[in-house]
Design a protein around this motif. Structure first.
Motif, PDB file in Angstrom:
ATOM      1  N   ILE A 194       0.859  -1.181   0.000  1.00 33.74           N
ATOM      2  CA  ILE A 194       0.000   0.000   0.000  1.00 33.74           C
ATOM      3  C   ILE A 194       0.890   1.223   0.000  1.00 33.74           C
ATOM      4  O   ILE A 194       2.053   1.156   0.399  1.00 33.74           O
ATOM      5  CB  ILE A 194      -0.980   0.014   1.199  1.00 33.74           C
ATOM      6  N   GLU A 195       0.337   2.327  -0.445  1.00 34.69           N
ATOM      7  CA  GLU A 195       1.113   3.556  -0.476  1.00 34.69           C
ATOM      8  C   GLU A 195       1.529   3.917   0.938  1.00 34.69           C
ATOM      9  O   GLU A 195       0.827   3.627   1.896  1.00 34.69           O
ATOM     10  CB  GLU A 195       0.283   4.682  -1.066  1.00 34.69           C
ATOM     11  N   GLU A 196       2.677   4.579   1.018  1.00 40.79           N
ATOM     12  CA  GLU A 196       3.131   5.031   2.327  1.00 40.79           C
ATOM     13  C   GLU A 196       2.069   5.927   2.924  1.00 40.79           C
ATOM     14  O   GLU A 196       1.420   6.690   2.209  1.00 40.79           O
ATOM     15  CB  GLU A 196       4.447   5.801   2.192  1.00 40.79           C
ATOM     16  N   ARG A 238       0.146   8.940   4.335  1.00 42.24           N
ATOM     17  CA  ARG A 238       0.342  10.359   4.045  1.00 42.24           C
ATOM     18  C   ARG A 238       0.617  11.166   5.295  1.00 42.24           C
ATOM     19  O   ARG A 238       0.735  12.372   5.238  1.00 42.24           O
ATOM     20  CB  ARG A 238      -0.874  10.908   3.305  1.00 42.24           C
TER      21      ARG A 238
END
Length: 121
Positions: free
Chosen positions: A78-80, A82
């Motif tokens: 998953i994206e880091e 935010r």
């Protein structure tokens, strides 16, 4: 550190007839390959298969019977979060906001009491 999200799908139970796959083993291998390629195209990485016990009821009046179901487990990064970029973004947002006028209160009118300390009894 990389974070992953996981997804479990039901493993194929029946293999469809496929041209060139003559045995049940070949058809089952083709069904597994299809499932792996479909999930891989969506960005999921195969982790492993698990067979887990489940209590099932076949009807309304029957008692629970233990059965086993196989699932295929996939994961993808998953994206880091935010959170690392949010403080800078929120600082920029604060800098661009107009300043709010200070809250001004009018002095109390003469003869009015403001609180218990001003009372004369």
């Amino acid at each position: 550190m990389a974070q992953f999200e996981y997804k479990a799908i039901a493993a194929p139970r029946r293999a469809k007839r496929v041209k060139g796959a003559k045995s049940t083993t070949d058809r089952f291998a083709h069904a597994m390959t299809d499932a792996l390629n479909t999930m891989g195209a969506e960005g999921w990485e195969y982790v492993r298969s698990e067979t887990l016990p489940v209590d099932e009821k076949k009807g309304m009046l029957s008692s629970a019977v233990e059965a086993y179901h196989s699932v295929m487990v996939f994961r993808r990064p998953i994206e880091e979060p935010r959170l690392a970029t949010r403080p800078a973004e929120s600082l920029r947002a604060v800098e661009t906001l107009p300043e709010e006028p200070a809250l001004q209160t009018a002095p109390p009118a003469p003869g009015l009491t403001v609180g218990p300390a001003d009372r004369t009894e």
